[in-house]
Scaffold this motif. Structure first.
Motif, mmCIF file in Angstrom:
data_model
loop_
_atom_site.group_PDB
_atom_site.id
_atom_site.type_symbol
_atom_site.label_atom_id
_atom_site.label_comp_id
_atom_site.label_asym_id
_atom_site.label_seq_id
_atom_site.Cartn_x
_atom_site.Cartn_y
_atom_site.Cartn_z
ATOM 1 N N ALA A 1 67.085 -8.406 31.678
ATOM 2 C CA ALA A 1 66.071 -7.365 31.877
ATOM 3 C C ALA A 1 64.879 -7.847 32.691
ATOM 4 C CB ALA A 1 65.591 -6.849 30.521
ATOM 5 N N THR B 1 60.828 -5.526 37.634
ATOM 6 C CA THR B 1 62.030 -6.085 36.998
ATOM 7 C C THR B 1 63.052 -4.983 36.718
ATOM 8 O OG1 THR B 1 61.111 -5.703 34.805
ATOM 9 C CG2 THR B 1 60.613 -7.843 35.833
ATOM 10 N N GLY C 1 64.498 -4.242 33.778
ATOM 11 C CA GLY C 1 64.136 -3.472 32.576
ATOM 12 C C GLY C 1 63.014 -2.495 32.861
ATOM 13 N N VAL D 1 73.542 -1.002 27.908
ATOM 14 C CA VAL D 1 72.294 -1.726 27.824
ATOM 15 C C VAL D 1 72.184 -2.320 26.424
ATOM 16 C CG1 VAL D 1 70.961 0.361 27.253
ATOM 17 C CG2 VAL D 1 69.854 -1.486 28.417
ATOM 18 N N LEU E 1 69.839 -3.724 23.456
ATOM 19 C CA LEU E 1 68.473 -3.581 22.950
ATOM 20 C C LEU E 1 68.314 -4.422 21.697
ATOM 21 C CD1 LEU E 1 68.218 0.330 22.995
ATOM 22 C CD2 LEU E 1 67.402 -1.208 24.752
ATOM 23 N N VAL F 1 64.543 -4.108 25.882
ATOM 24 C CA VAL F 1 65.805 -4.189 26.619
ATOM 25 C C VAL F 1 66.031 -5.659 26.929
ATOM 26 C CG1 VAL F 1 66.989 -3.635 28.772
ATOM 27 C CG2 VAL F 1 65.556 -1.923 27.687
ATOM 28 N N GLU G 1 69.335 -6.922 28.236
ATOM 29 C CA GLU G 1 70.164 -7.045 29.448
ATOM 30 C C GLU G 1 70.970 -5.785 29.688
ATOM 31 O OE1 GLU G 1 72.705 -10.433 28.759
ATOM 32 O OE2 GLU G 1 74.143 -9.242 27.615
ATOM 33 N N VAL G 2 71.504 -5.710 30.882
ATOM 34 C CA VAL G 2 72.404 -4.623 31.256
ATOM 35 C C VAL G 2 73.768 -5.252 31.506
ATOM 36 C CG1 VAL G 2 72.867 -2.834 32.973
ATOM 37 C CG2 VAL G 2 70.517 -3.369 32.363
#
Ligand SMILES: Cc1cc2nc3c(=O)[nH]c(=O)nc-3n(C[C@H](O)[C@H](O)[C@H](O)COP(=O)(O)OP(=O)(O)OC[C@H]3O[C@@H](n4cnc5c(N)ncnc54)[C@H](O)[C@@H]3O)c2cc1C
Length: 322
Positions: A70, A107, A109, A173, A175, A209, A211-212
């Motif tokens: 993120a 960024t 996120g 995503v 969390l 958040v 990471e994705v």
């Protein structure tokens, strides 16, 4: 700007402990600081995430897909030749996002969680519905850049360029908050403001958040991104389109068509996706999908131009995949 205290924790656990009562996370600050300066966000404490190890950068492990932290600066994504080969839609989506300076600070996120750009929302003088007022000023006011589809009480549009691109790759995503961790499809992070829901994102104030993630099978799809802007640079999308599709035996499978700038959330054109299933991406198919994508659009008084613009952008983006 009202007074606030500031903390820069080095560990995620510490940051999560700090995130309580009127405390807000800050990453690059390119959106949040503006909101604070205009009195639209009044946190008592800021928790700066930039000192936390492990939330920056991206990795791709064979079979496990792509993970993007993120805190990764947008510039690191946009300038990565390797990522351009792996996930071109993501890189393309940032090519015309903001400016190089903002991409250096901003960024992943923060981009996904930025607030909308409606001029009535951004102006402290307007007590708009989303800020707790009784009406949406854009409905009868200046609505050139507002929603043409999917809006309820608030007609502001989701502004992120990155979100449609990631949703076209079926991103999820991750969390984390005081009550534990959870994963959700990135598309579920976005909510249509309506009724008692006067917000744009599903994240709770005590969550971060982390990471994705993009699954491996989605990366294998072909994809493209296009954005229409009022001017060539430093401009939010009037309309953006991210598409991804598998081409198997010359026909399209599992297409994703996601529009930005047209709805309060990144908008999946599901009927158009269905129409493409099993068809070759020839002119007729791309045009039919583009027509279908905008079939249910209902413009406001000043933004009818978005319908032909979006239709043409969908058609053009799909044609790039043939
Ligand atoms: C002039 C200008 C032009 C722009 N043009 C574009 C454009 O064309 N396309 C586009 O997509 N964007 C555009 N942007 C938006 C820009 O990309 C965002 O401001 C930026 O990505 C936000 O990232 P940040 O790290 O600075 O977020 P911040 O400002 O630090 O945070 C934004 C929000 O996200 C929250 N947040 C941040 N990180 C996390 C996290 N990890 N967990 C939980 N909450 C978090 C913050 O609490 C805050 O609510 C533009 C911005 C400006 C100022």
């Amino acid at each position: 700007m009202s007074l606030f205290s500031y903390a820069r924790p080095r560990a995620l656990g510490e940051a999560l402990k700090l995130l309580r009562d009127n405390t807000v996370a800050i990453a690059g600050g390119t959106d949040l600081v503006t909101l604070m300066r205009h009195g639209l966000a009044r946190p008592e404490r800021l928790v700066d995430l930039t000192g936390i190890e492990g939330l920056r950068g991206w990795t791709r492990e064979k079979g496990k897909g792509l993970r993007i932290g993120a805190l990764t600066p947008l510039a690191d994504i946009e300038t990565s030749a390797q990522l351009r080969r792996v996930a071109p839609i993501i890189v393309e989506s940032l090519r015309d996002a903001a400016t190089p300076q903002i991409r250096n600070m901003g960024t992943v996120g923060g981009n996904l969680l930025q607030r909308n750009r409606c001029w009535y929302f951004r102006d402290e003088a307007y007590p708009c519905w989303l800020k707790g007022g009784v009406r949406c000023f854009a409905v009868d006011g200046d609505n050139r850049q507002h929603a043409i589809i999917g809006a309820e009480e608030c007609v502001a549009v989701a502004p992120s360029d990155l979100a449609p691109a990631l949703i076209a790759y079926d991103a999820t995503v991750s969390l984390s908050g005081a009550r534990g961790s959870r994963m959700m499809p990135l598309s579920d992070l976005y909510v249509t403001p309506r009724g008692r829901v006067r917000r744009e994102h599903a994240i709770t104030p005590d969550e971060l958040v982390l990471e994705v993630r993009v699954p491996e099978n989605a990366i294998a799809r072909r994809g493209a991104f296009e954005k229409a802007m009022e001017r060539k640079t430093w401009s939010f999308a009037l309309v953006s389109v991210a598409v991804s599709v598998k081409i198997i035996g010359g026909v399209a499978r599992d297409a994703r068509i996601v529009l930005g700038g047209v709805a309060p959330v990144p908008w999946r054109a599901r009927d158009a996706e269905k129409l493409l299933e099993g068809r070759g991406l020839d002119d007729a198919a791309c045009e039919a999908a583009a027509d279908t994508a905008l079939e249910k659009a209902e413009p406001l008084k000043d933004n009818g131009y978005k319908i032909p613009l979006a239709r043409e952008l969908v058609r053009r983006t799909l044609r790039r995949l043939t």
